[in-house]
Design an enzyme around this catalytic site. Structure first.
Site, short mmCIF file in Angstrom:
data_model
loop_
_atom_site.label_atom_id
_atom_site.label_comp_id
_atom_site.label_asym_id
_atom_site.label_seq_id
_atom_site.Cartn_x
_atom_site.Cartn_y
_atom_site.Cartn_z
N MET A 58 7.30 1.97 -2.88
CA MET A 58 6.29 2.97 -2.53
C MET A 58 6.87 4.12 -1.72
O MET A 58 6.40 5.23 -1.79
CB MET A 58 5.11 2.34 -1.80
CG MET A 58 5.41 1.82 -0.44
SD MET A 58 3.99 0.92 0.20
CE MET A 58 2.65 1.96 -0.28
N LEU A 74 -0.78 8.86 -1.86
CA LEU A 74 -1.24 7.47 -1.88
C LEU A 74 -2.74 7.39 -2.22
O LEU A 74 -3.16 6.60 -3.07
CB LEU A 74 -0.94 6.87 -0.51
CG LEU A 74 -1.01 5.37 -0.32
CD1 LEU A 74 0.05 4.90 0.66
CD2 LEU A 74 -2.36 4.93 0.17
N LEU A 80 -3.94 2.29 -7.06
CA LEU A 80 -3.96 1.66 -5.74
C LEU A 80 -5.36 1.73 -5.14
O LEU A 80 -5.88 0.72 -4.63
CB LEU A 80 -2.97 2.37 -4.80
CG LEU A 80 -2.78 1.74 -3.44
CD1 LEU A 80 -1.85 0.53 -3.54
CD2 LEU A 80 -2.19 2.73 -2.43
N ARG A 147 7.05 6.03 -5.07
CA ARG A 147 5.75 6.40 -5.64
C ARG A 147 5.08 7.50 -4.82
O ARG A 147 4.37 8.32 -5.38
CB ARG A 147 4.89 5.11 -5.68
CG ARG A 147 3.54 5.23 -6.33
CD ARG A 147 3.65 5.47 -7.82
NE ARG A 147 2.35 5.70 -8.41
CZ ARG A 147 1.71 6.86 -8.41
NH1 ARG A 147 2.24 7.91 -7.82
NH2 ARG A 147 0.53 6.99 -8.98
N TYR A 148 5.27 7.47 -3.48
CA TYR A 148 4.49 8.40 -2.65
C TYR A 148 5.35 9.25 -1.72
O TYR A 148 4.82 9.95 -0.86
CB TYR A 148 3.49 7.62 -1.77
CG TYR A 148 2.69 6.59 -2.54
CD1 TYR A 148 1.85 6.97 -3.58
CD2 TYR A 148 2.80 5.22 -2.24
CE1 TYR A 148 1.14 6.02 -4.30
CE2 TYR A 148 2.09 4.27 -2.95
CZ TYR A 148 1.27 4.68 -3.98
OH TYR A 148 0.57 3.75 -4.70
N HIS A 256 1.12 -8.20 2.79
CA HIS A 256 0.10 -7.14 2.71
C HIS A 256 -1.07 -7.70 1.91
O HIS A 256 -0.88 -8.28 0.84
CB HIS A 256 0.69 -5.92 2.03
CG HIS A 256 -0.08 -4.65 2.19
ND1 HIS A 256 -1.38 -4.51 1.80
CD2 HIS A 256 0.29 -3.46 2.71
CE1 HIS A 256 -1.78 -3.27 2.05
NE2 HIS A 256 -0.79 -2.61 2.61
N ASP A 333 12.16 -2.92 6.66
CA ASP A 333 11.19 -2.58 7.70
C ASP A 333 10.39 -1.33 7.34
O ASP A 333 10.87 -0.45 6.62
CB ASP A 333 11.94 -2.32 9.02
CG ASP A 333 12.23 -3.62 9.75
OD1 ASP A 333 11.35 -4.50 9.73
OD2 ASP A 333 13.32 -3.73 10.34
N GLU A 336 4.35 -1.52 8.60
CA GLU A 336 3.65 -2.82 8.60
C GLU A 336 4.40 -3.87 9.44
O GLU A 336 3.79 -4.77 9.99
CB GLU A 336 3.49 -3.34 7.16
CG GLU A 336 2.12 -3.09 6.57
CD GLU A 336 1.84 -1.63 6.26
OE1 GLU A 336 2.81 -0.87 6.10
OE2 GLU A 336 0.68 -1.25 6.19
N GLU A 340 2.64 -2.60 13.01
CA GLU A 340 1.52 -3.55 12.99
C GLU A 340 1.90 -4.94 13.54
O GLU A 340 1.19 -5.50 14.37
CB GLU A 340 0.99 -3.68 11.56
CG GLU A 340 -0.36 -4.35 11.49
CD GLU A 340 -0.90 -4.39 10.08
OE1 GLU A 340 -0.47 -3.60 9.23
OE2 GLU A 340 -1.74 -5.27 9.82
C1 LIG Z 1 3.43 -5.79 -1.27
C2 LIG Z 1 3.16 -4.72 -0.67
C3 LIG Z 1 1.91 -3.93 -0.69
C4 LIG Z 1 0.70 -4.14 -1.33
C5 LIG Z 1 0.29 -5.27 -2.25
C6 LIG Z 1 -0.14 -3.04 -0.98
C7 LIG Z 1 -1.45 -2.87 -1.42
C8 LIG Z 1 -2.29 -1.88 -0.95
N1 LIG Z 1 -2.06 -0.93 0.03
C9 LIG Z 1 -3.14 -0.13 0.21
C10 LIG Z 1 -3.29 0.95 1.09
C11 LIG Z 1 -2.27 1.45 1.94
N2 LIG Z 1 -1.00 0.96 2.09
C12 LIG Z 1 -0.32 1.73 3.00
C13 LIG Z 1 0.98 1.55 3.45
C14 LIG Z 1 1.86 0.59 2.98
N3 LIG Z 1 1.59 -0.37 2.02
C15 LIG Z 1 2.69 -1.14 1.80
C16 LIG Z 1 2.82 -2.21 0.90
C17 LIG Z 1 1.80 -2.73 0.08
N4 LIG Z 1 0.58 -2.21 -0.15
C18 LIG Z 1 3.74 -0.64 2.66
C19 LIG Z 1 5.14 -1.17 2.69
C20 LIG Z 1 3.22 0.43 3.39
C21 LIG Z 1 3.95 1.25 4.46
C22 LIG Z 1 4.95 2.21 3.96
C23 LIG Z 1 5.98 2.56 5.01
O1 LIG Z 1 5.75 2.57 6.19
O2 LIG Z 1 7.12 2.87 4.63
C24 LIG Z 1 -1.17 2.77 3.46
C25 LIG Z 1 -0.75 3.90 4.40
C26 LIG Z 1 -0.77 3.51 5.81
C27 LIG Z 1 -2.20 3.44 6.28
O3 LIG Z 1 -2.94 4.40 6.08
O4 LIG Z 1 -2.55 2.38 6.82
C28 LIG Z 1 -2.41 2.60 2.81
C29 LIG Z 1 -3.63 3.45 2.95
C30 LIG Z 1 -4.14 -0.60 -0.71
C31 LIG Z 1 -5.52 0.01 -0.86
C32 LIG Z 1 -3.59 -1.68 -1.42
C33 LIG Z 1 -4.16 -2.53 -2.51
C34 LIG Z 1 -4.94 -2.13 -3.45
FE FE2 Z 2 -0.37 -0.83 1.25
#
Ligand SMILES: C=CC1=C(C)c2cc3[nH]c(cc4nc(cc5[nH]c(cc1n2)c(C)c5CCC(=O)O)C(CCC(=O)O)=C4C)c(C)c3C=C
Ligand code: FE2
Ligand code: FES
Length: 424
Positions: A58, A74, A80, A147-148, A256, A333, A336, A340
């Site tokens: 991502m 995103l 997503l 992706r983003y 996640h 890293d 998350e 978090e």
């Molecule tokens: C296995 C990994 C991940 C899954 C499954 C996943 C599903 C998922 N995520 C969102 C919404 C957000 N994700 C955001 C950040 C983020 N997500 C992942 C991984 C998975 N997401 C990572 C590694 C990160 C952080 C990227 C980084 O710091 O480099 C965010 C943005 C941050 C925030 O606003 O909190 C969102 C929004 C959904 C809706 C979803 C499943 C459908």
């Molecule tokens: Fe996510």
């Protein structure tokens, strides 16, 4: 649309076919299949390379100034966050509202996500190993497609074309997901994006056919090297507890979360995450009690639980204060883990001395060896993807998934849906 069972799909890459036939001799159906056939021309050393190794993930903002663009992409991703026809209106509003909060989080972890640094390092190191253990497909060239965030998929694709992978009979490229467990919202979204840019930059100008021969490593949840790397990091963390308490430390695997709507659509991710957890516990000979919990839910809808933060809180209330958190669905890293888990969950637990986190895989040599082993086996297998790739979620209604899966599962879409589907 009629669905063909994976076992009926022509998934196997058949090198001998393309070496004994010229492309013009193949039927149009077989020409479609030829898009996943690796080039068989060998140089004097017997190599069929070069091979492009494309790490998909991502991505993340490298500076706080990039957070707005990252979130905007995103929230525009219908794979997503499906917002239907209102996606292009609501997506930017949601991302704009969320930007200051997330900027603060990236600022608190040092100003940006380390995901690009780790992805480039892991891929470069993996390619060096691959050149040695898979000389027949060498040289291996590392590419990253996020992706983003930069480098975006379209930039990676243009780079492949500039580097000559689209010339003549084309070069071989492997799309290697860096999510060990498959979700349609992560790896699925990256593959849909890859298919879109293949269409826009390559095949649209070429009667629906592209020259680059793609194959996909779509999941690797229980690879022994991945399991070993996780296990070693857990053992290192357990060693920090006094010996008399060590076997009673609770291992909390954290992944996640997913919205329940995605789980109920039939997404493979929860089962694959559970498979990784079980394989790691088997490797540890079930030395400690453990649970799987889920983190990072966003918005008001129902998400898969229990939540990691609640789990830690509840265990502490019950008197269980020795806990090791293990991020099991990320390989490096990012916020998350660094924000978090470290700053919120552990930092606010009141027991930062006994609630600990296993290191992310990052630069682990065992992990990088595992990546090379996965890639070598894939290159030698002749498979264009795993048998699971062809199967859509039982409740999937996305045309994007349909065309992408048909293409990568070895049967190129017969009629190109064109920009209408791509714009969905
Ligand atoms: C296995 C990994 C991940 C899954 C499954 C996943 C599903 C998922 N995520 C969102 C919404 C957000 N994700 C955001 C950040 C983020 N997500 C992942 C991984 C998975 N997401 C990572 C590694 C990160 C952080 C990227 C980084 O710091 O480099 C965010 C943005 C941050 C925030 O606003 O909190 C969102 C929004 C959904 C809706 C979803 C499943 C459908
Ligand atoms: Fe996510
Ligand atoms: S949502 Fe899973 S295949 Fe489309």
């Amino acid at each position: 649309m009629a669905f063909r069972l994976p076992s009926q799909m022509p998934r196997r890459i058949c090198a001998s076919k393309s070496s004994s036939f010229g492309l013009s001799q193949l039927s149009s159906r077989a020409r479609g299949l030829a898009t996943v056939v690796p080039p068989v021309t060998q140089d004097a050393t017997g190599s069929k390379g070069p091979t492009a190794m494309v790490f998909m993930n991502m991505g993340g903002p490298q500076t706080t100034d990039q957070v707005g663009d990252f979130l905007s992409r995103l929230f525009s991703d219908g794979d997503l966050i499906p917002l239907g026809r209102l996606q292009s209106y609501i997506g930017p509003l949601l991302s704009k509202r969320r930007t200051p909060k997330i900027q603060k989080q990236y600022s608190d972890i040092g100003g940006g996500s380390p995901i690009r640094k780790w992805s480039e390092y892991q891929n470069e190191e993996m390619c060096k190993i691959l050149d040695k253990i898979s000389p027949e497909t060498a040289p291996h060239k590392p590419y990253v497609a996020f992706r983003y965030a930069n480098p975006l998929t379209e930039h990676m694709y243009q780079q492949l074309l500039d580097d000559g992978f689209g010339k003549g009979r084309g070069g071989r490229a492997v799309a290697f997901t860096q999510y060990p467990q498959y979700s349609c919202s992560t790896t699925g979204s990256s593959l849909n994006e890859l298919w879109k840019w293949r269409h826009r930059l390559e095949s649209k100008h070429n009667g629906g056919e592209g020259a680059i021969n793609w194959s996909v490593i779509d999941r690797w949840p229980v690879h022994h090297g991945l399991v070993e790397a996780f296990a070693q990091h857990i053992e290192a963390k357990l060693a920090e507890y006094p010996e008399e308490r060590r076997k009673d430390v609770v291992l909390l695997f954290s992944a996640h979360s997913l919205p329940m709507s995605v789980v109920n659509r039939g997404d493979p991710y929860p089962a694959e995450v559970a498979a990784t957890v079980y394989a790691v516990m088997q490797r540890l000979k079930f030395s400690n009690p453990y649970r799987l919990c889920w983190q990072s839910q966003v918005g008001p809808s129902a998400w898969l639980g229990p939540q990691t933060s609640d789990t830690v809180e509840n265990f502490i209330k019950k008197g269980q204060k020795d806990l090791v958190l293990i991020p099991i669905a990320f390989t490096s890293d990012h916020i998350e883990t660094l924000y978090e888990l470290d700053l919120e969950v552990i930092g606010e637990s009141g027991h930062a001395d006994t609630v600990k986190r296993a290191e992310s895989l990052n630069g682990s040599p065992v992990f990088i060896e595992a990546l090379a082993d996965i890639a070598k086996n894939h290159l030698a297998s002749g498979e264009s993807c795993s048998p699971q790739m062809g199967l859509r979620c039982p409740a999937c209604t996305s045309e994007r998934c349909a065309v992408t899966k048909e293409f990568f599962a070895g049967k190129q879409a017969q009629s190109y849906p064109g920009d209408k589907v791509l714009a969905q």
